[in-house]
Each structure stands twice: as structure tokens, then as C-alpha cells.
Design an enzyme around this catalytic site. Sequence first.
Site, PDB file in Angstrom:
ATOM      1  N   HIS A 277      31.286  47.162  39.912  1.00  0.00           N
ATOM      2  CA  HIS A 277      31.973  46.117  40.686  1.00  0.00           C
ATOM      3  C   HIS A 277      32.384  44.966  39.768  1.00  0.00           C
ATOM      4  CE1 HIS A 277      32.567  43.237  44.087  1.00  0.00           C
ATOM      5  NE2 HIS A 277      32.090  42.370  43.201  1.00  0.00           N
ATOM      6  N   GLU A 278      31.464  44.525  38.911  1.00  0.00           N
ATOM      7  CA  GLU A 278      31.773  43.413  38.003  1.00  0.00           C
ATOM      8  C   GLU A 278      32.861  43.801  37.006  1.00  0.00           C
ATOM      9  OE1 GLU A 278      30.651  40.452  38.457  1.00  0.00           O
ATOM     10  OE2 GLU A 278      29.346  41.082  40.097  1.00  0.00           O
ATOM     11  N   HIS A 281      36.343  43.578  38.492  1.00  0.00           N
ATOM     12  CA  HIS A 281      36.995  42.265  38.468  1.00  0.00           C
ATOM     13  C   HIS A 281      37.799  42.084  37.182  1.00  0.00           C
ATOM     14  CE1 HIS A 281      35.557  40.521  42.128  1.00  0.00           C
ATOM     15  NE2 HIS A 281      34.281  40.662  41.822  1.00  0.00           N
ATOM     16  N   GLU A 355      37.034  40.657  46.181  1.00  0.00           N
ATOM     17  CA  GLU A 355      35.739  41.327  46.302  1.00  0.00           C
ATOM     18  C   GLU A 355      35.904  42.717  46.911  1.00  0.00           C
ATOM     19  OE1 GLU A 355      32.839  40.405  45.061  1.00  0.00           O
ATOM     20  OE2 GLU A 355      33.880  38.677  44.203  1.00  0.00           O
ATOM     21  N   ASP A 359      35.006  46.186  44.997  1.00  0.00           N
ATOM     22  CA  ASP A 359      34.162  47.200  45.634  1.00  0.00           C
ATOM     23  C   ASP A 359      34.842  48.564  45.602  1.00  0.00           C
ATOM     24  OD1 ASP A 359      32.114  45.460  46.208  1.00  0.00           O
ATOM     25  OD2 ASP A 359      32.591  45.236  48.334  1.00  0.00           O
TER      26      ASP A 359
END
Length: 413
Positions: A277-278, A281, A355, A359
Site C-alpha cells: 500500500h505504501e 502511493h 487511499e 489499496d
Amino acid sequence: MMQHTALFYVILAIILLDSVWGFFLDALNSKNWAQEVPDRLKDVFSEEQFKKQKAYRKVNYQFGILSSLFSLLVLLALLWFNGFAFIHEWLKGYTESWLWLPLLFFGLIGLGTTIVSLPFSVYETFVIEQKFDFNKTTPVLFFSDILKSLLLGGIIGGLLLGLFIWFYGWAGTRFWLYAWAVTALFMLFFGKFYSSVILPLFNKLKPLDDGELRKAIETMSRNTGFTLENIFVMDGSKRSTKSNAFFSGFGKNKKIVLFDTLIDELTNDEIVAVLAHEIGHNKLKHTIRGTILGILQSGLTLFLLGWFINYPAVSQALGVDEPTFHIGLLGFGLLYTPVSGVIGLAMTLLSRRQEYQADAFAARYCKAEALQSALKKISASALSNPTPHPWYVFFHYSHPPLLERLSALDKFC
């Protein structure tokens, strides 16, 4: 006492309306109780844990109202009795330097704010967080953090403010252009080197040990096309039992930082999903876009500041007859609240969208079920609110509510 001006009452109205709106949203959210554990969370929220979460929310809501109301009353008193003008005149008795007067003014305001908020910080950390088994901070570490923050804020804030003052004396109302350039450089530097320069002043970082977890993270990273060599573990457990992970830097300074509490709490698959997930980004350009938007926002703010800084009515509203840089800056900050609120709302809307995108990215490169499980565990261990009020979410949440994130991930399962 100097007679209050029309602009003074505008400032007063802005502060009061902003506070009342905040109290209203907090009240709505505090009453949005679920009577029982949502079905999707029964595997992580026992009935006892759910009751504990409600108690934690209630205590924090009551404490938040008290601390916010106290801060509001202090600010209103300073405004009504021309407290900022008094501080200005008192400091003028020691220096009228174009540089030192504003630096001392904001230094004194910052120190005063810290002192006034200190009892609330102590209570929150050593009573509320302690009661709910979150706090691991010792008094020595707590006050050490405050002193370090004051020193760091004094050095960095003083340097930036000093440059802004110098630009103002040299370029007049066009100072905002030069201030914007310095702000942009600072934001880029901070974004690139935060975890290398600032974070180690407060926490210890150590490379993640070789083993199954590191191998799994590196494999996932290669699959996403993301070159990652810097994986660090941070000693977050010395302050709190709450866990987190974050991505920092860009270029050769890219780092993934895991809280040690996260490693203790999640399985390897769940940790890999959180880090995917990070990484999402970064791969989706959220990090660089956020930096660009921050720079543009600072440019707008400084442009408006350059427009208002010499407007006599701004300083006069705070009890000072002649336009003064630091009084004008303070008055502008108060008047800017509605603009800041609108920009902040736009940023939270964008953040929630990003977000969901991160995801979805993670679900393509790891098990979506693992990310769902990780999100549930992190939320439950932090006693997060699983049923926030929709209005509160709309105006305040930078991340989507947990149940909505889980539903969005279902299509990848």
C-alpha cells in the site's frame, strides 16, 4: 484600552464560527454509536474490546472539548484585551530591531502555547493513554521530546521566519515570491531527508534483519517495479503500543519504515500488504503530487499574505496602530482560517481517493485478504472508531473509514 475595529469583529466571528462548527461535528461523531460489533469486525473486536473502544472514544471526546474550549477562551481573551499588542509593546521596550522583534514575538507566542498546552499533553499521555494501555512513554522521554521539538522548531522556524523578514525588508510586498522559493526548497529537502535527518533525533532506526520477512518484502517490491534497499524498523514501542508504517523520501533516499509494534502485531503476509500500500502511493505518484500541491498551496498563502501584510486595518484589528510584519502575519493567519478550511477539505477528499487507489495497487501485488486483515488488526488495537459519522468523515478523515475500505477491497478477493 484601544477601541475594537470592524475587522476585529470579523476575526472574532471567524474564530467563533470555526470553533462552533468543530464542536458540532465532534458532537455528531460522539453520538454515532453502533449498538454491537459490526459483523466484519467480530474476528478482531471482542465485546469487551468494543466496550473499551467506546469508553476510549467517550473520554477523548470529553477531553477534546475541554482542551479546545480552554484554548479558545485563551485566544479570545488575548484578542479582546489586546494581549498581542501588549506583548508587542513589551518587547519593544527591549528591542526595536527589524529582525529580533518579530523573532522574539513569535518565539514568545510559541513558548507560551507550549506551556499552556503542557498540562493537557501530560494528562492525555499519562492518564488517558495510560488508562487504555497505550502509553509507554516515560516522563524523561516525554519532556525530552518537548525540549527537542522546541529547539528544532526554534532553529528551523527562526531561520525561515528570519529569511521572510529579510525578504520583506528588501522586496516589500513582493517578498512572497522569494519566501515561496525558500519554502518550496525547504519542503523538498524535508520530504527527501526527513527520515535521515529529523526522525533519528527522536527515534532509533535499524535495518530490518535478513530473514523471511525481508525476503518477502523485497520480492513484492521487485514485482511492483519498485527498487527498495532501505527497509528500517523504528522503536515506536518506546512511546506507544500503537503501530504504523510509512514511506519516506524520494530518489536514492527512499525508505520504508516499520514500527516495531507492527512487526509484533501482524503476520508477514499482512506486513507485506501494508508496505505494498505504501509503495503504491509512490508508484502512483501520490507522494510527488502531494509535494507539488503543498508547494502550490504555500504559494497561494504567501501571495495573499503579501497582499494583506501592509494593510493597516489588519494590525489595527489586533491593537497596533502602524502596520507591523509580525502583527500583520498573525492577523492574516486568523483571517485565513476559512480559506485554509476549504483547501484542507479539498486535500482530505483527494487523500481519501488516493487511499483507495493505493489499496487497489496493493491488492494487485499481494493478497487482498491480508491487507483487509492487517487494516482490521491495526484499527482494533488502536481502538479506532469503526462507525464514524458520515459528516465527520467528510470533513476530517484523510483515510476512508475501515468498513468502506474493506468493502472496496472485496472485489480483489
